[in-house]
Design an enzyme around this catalytic site. Structure first.
Site, PDB file in Angstrom:
ATOM      1  N   LYS A   1      27.531 -35.783  80.585  1.00  0.00           N
ATOM      2  CA  LYS A   1      27.304 -34.705  81.551  1.00  0.00           C
ATOM      3  C   LYS A   1      27.733 -35.059  82.982  1.00  0.00           C
ATOM      4  O   LYS A   1      28.148 -34.185  83.736  1.00  0.00           O
ATOM      5  CB  LYS A   1      25.833 -34.276  81.540  1.00  0.00           C
ATOM      6  CG  LYS A   1      25.469 -33.421  80.339  1.00  0.00           C
ATOM      7  CD  LYS A   1      24.024 -32.967  80.443  1.00  0.00           C
ATOM      8  CE  LYS A   1      23.712 -31.946  79.380  1.00  0.00           C
ATOM      9  NZ  LYS A   1      22.410 -31.311  79.580  1.00  0.00           N
TER      10      LYS A   1
ATOM     11  N   ILE B   1       9.797 -28.352  77.482  1.00  0.00           N
ATOM     12  CA  ILE B   1      11.194 -28.122  77.084  1.00  0.00           C
ATOM     13  C   ILE B   1      11.562 -28.816  75.769  1.00  0.00           C
ATOM     14  O   ILE B   1      12.682 -28.703  75.293  1.00  0.00           O
ATOM     15  CB  ILE B   1      12.196 -28.483  78.207  1.00  0.00           C
ATOM     16  CG1 ILE B   1      12.187 -29.977  78.513  1.00  0.00           C
ATOM     17  CG2 ILE B   1      11.917 -27.657  79.448  1.00  0.00           C
ATOM     18  CD1 ILE B   1      13.383 -30.395  79.372  1.00  0.00           C
TER      19      ILE B   1
ATOM     20  N   TYR C   1      11.577 -28.973  71.813  1.00  0.00           N
ATOM     21  CA  TYR C   1      11.455 -27.966  70.749  1.00  0.00           C
ATOM     22  C   TYR C   1      11.212 -28.599  69.371  1.00  0.00           C
ATOM     23  O   TYR C   1      11.029 -27.901  68.389  1.00  0.00           O
ATOM     24  CB  TYR C   1      12.670 -27.034  70.703  1.00  0.00           C
ATOM     25  CG  TYR C   1      14.010 -27.722  70.681  1.00  0.00           C
ATOM     26  CD1 TYR C   1      14.505 -28.293  69.519  1.00  0.00           C
ATOM     27  CD2 TYR C   1      14.776 -27.787  71.833  1.00  0.00           C
ATOM     28  CE1 TYR C   1      15.720 -28.934  69.507  1.00  0.00           C
ATOM     29  CE2 TYR C   1      16.003 -28.426  71.831  1.00  0.00           C
ATOM     30  CZ  TYR C   1      16.472 -28.991  70.655  1.00  0.00           C
ATOM     31  OH  TYR C   1      17.681 -29.639  70.643  1.00  0.00           O
TER      32      TYR C   1
END
Ligand code: NAP
Length: 279
Positions: A66, A216, A218
């Protein structure tokens, strides 16, 4: 021929983005195909060149690329520059532009649960890693009354405060966050605590009913934080929405069309074998 998009990362085998994006392309009647590509950090430059030359319409970027991808792009959008990470690349005739849809995607999901004006929101963000940075930046743009950020490593929270938050916001210790929990009407866990161990990122004794608590993570579908918060009457949400909406915003950047985000969410929930939270 179908236009190509995809995900690069290392590893990427766990990703549900192909199912989610391909389902949405099919529903929208768009001729695109989304695949995942495992790219070793040593091969990032070559992979970017290759995908650009092969005419990919764009791609998603995940860990560990990223930040590393940024020097290989022609332009970087302001939000991605501020966040310091790119998760979406758009290829327009060989010109590569980097965006970050993580924070805005998270906000889109969160806002479905917020029924009061954002000017009244007092937000607590737990954690100060990459996801926290994106969420902190997007949240500060949303204009809540205050944002407090806390983390195990305080210097990292301080860095996010300096780079992404506003003067009225603050850095507080985990202990102070626990003691003051009743003040907040939105609490967001961005740490990875709860993913591997059934543990809370902080004690929730002072959480008040009606607080929106978002984790956040899952997988598991309901972390220890969400379970404990739900018992105390909080409105809870997990990380599915962030995954879905960051992907939906990427889809929009590549195609110019908004996808069926409910379908994307349904696909992810089915893949996870979960059930809807608070719905
Ligand atoms: P990161 O940059 O590595 O940050 C990790 C954060 O968790 C830091 O605040 C770190 O604290 C904290 N932490 C980790 N282990 C801890 C421990 N044992 N005790 C206390 N604090 C601990 O990771 P990230 O990329 O921000 O991702 C964080 C989580 O969000 C992961 O679980 C990831 O899977 C999830 N995520 C979900 C989505 C989605 O779409 N739903 C998107 C991105 C990330 P220190 O700073 O003190 O180390």
């Amino acid at each position: 021929m179908r236009k190509k998009v995809g995900l690069i990362g290392y590893p990427v085998s766990h990703s549900m983005s192909p199912q989610m994006q391909n389902g949405a392309f099919e529903k929208a009647g768009l001729s695109y195909v989304y695949d995942k590509y495992e790219v070793h950090p040593d091969q990032l430059a070559e992979a970017v060149r290759d995908m650009s030359e092969k005419g990919f319409a764009g791609w998603n970027v995940t860990i560990p690329h990223k930040q590393a991808i940024m020097p290989y792009l022609d332009e970087i959008a302001e939000d991605a520059l501020k966040i310091g990470a790119v998760n979406t690349v758009v290829n327009e005739n060989g010109k590569l532009t980097g965006y970050n849809t993580d924070g805005a995607g998270f906000l889109k999901g969160l806002m479905r649960h917020v029924s009061f004006p954002m000017e009244e929101a007092k937000v607590l963000i737990i954690g100060a890693g990459g996801a926290s940075r994106a969420i902190s930046y997007a949240m500060s743009k949303e204009g809540p009354k205050t944002i407090a950020i806390t983390n195990r490593t305080m210097e990292k929270a301080q860095d996010i405060f300096s780079e992404c938050l506003r003067d009225q916001d603050q850095v507080i210790s985990l202990h102070e966050a626990e003691e003051r929990l009743t003040e907040f009407n939105i609490v967001i866990n961005t740490t990875s605590i709860g993913m591997k161990e059934d543990r809370l990122p902080l004690r929730v004794n002072h959480l008040k009913a009606g607080t929106v608590v978002s984790d956040i993570i899952y997988n598991p579908f309901k972390t220890a934080l969400l379970k404990e918060s739900e018992k105390r009457g909080a409105i809870i949400d997990n990380g599915v929405a962030m995954l879905v909406f960051q992907g939906a915003l990427s889809f929009e950047k590549w195609t110019g069309v908004a996808p069926d985000a409910s379908l994307m969410e349904k696909i992810v929930i089915e893949e996870l074998g979960g059930s809807y939270v608070n719905r």
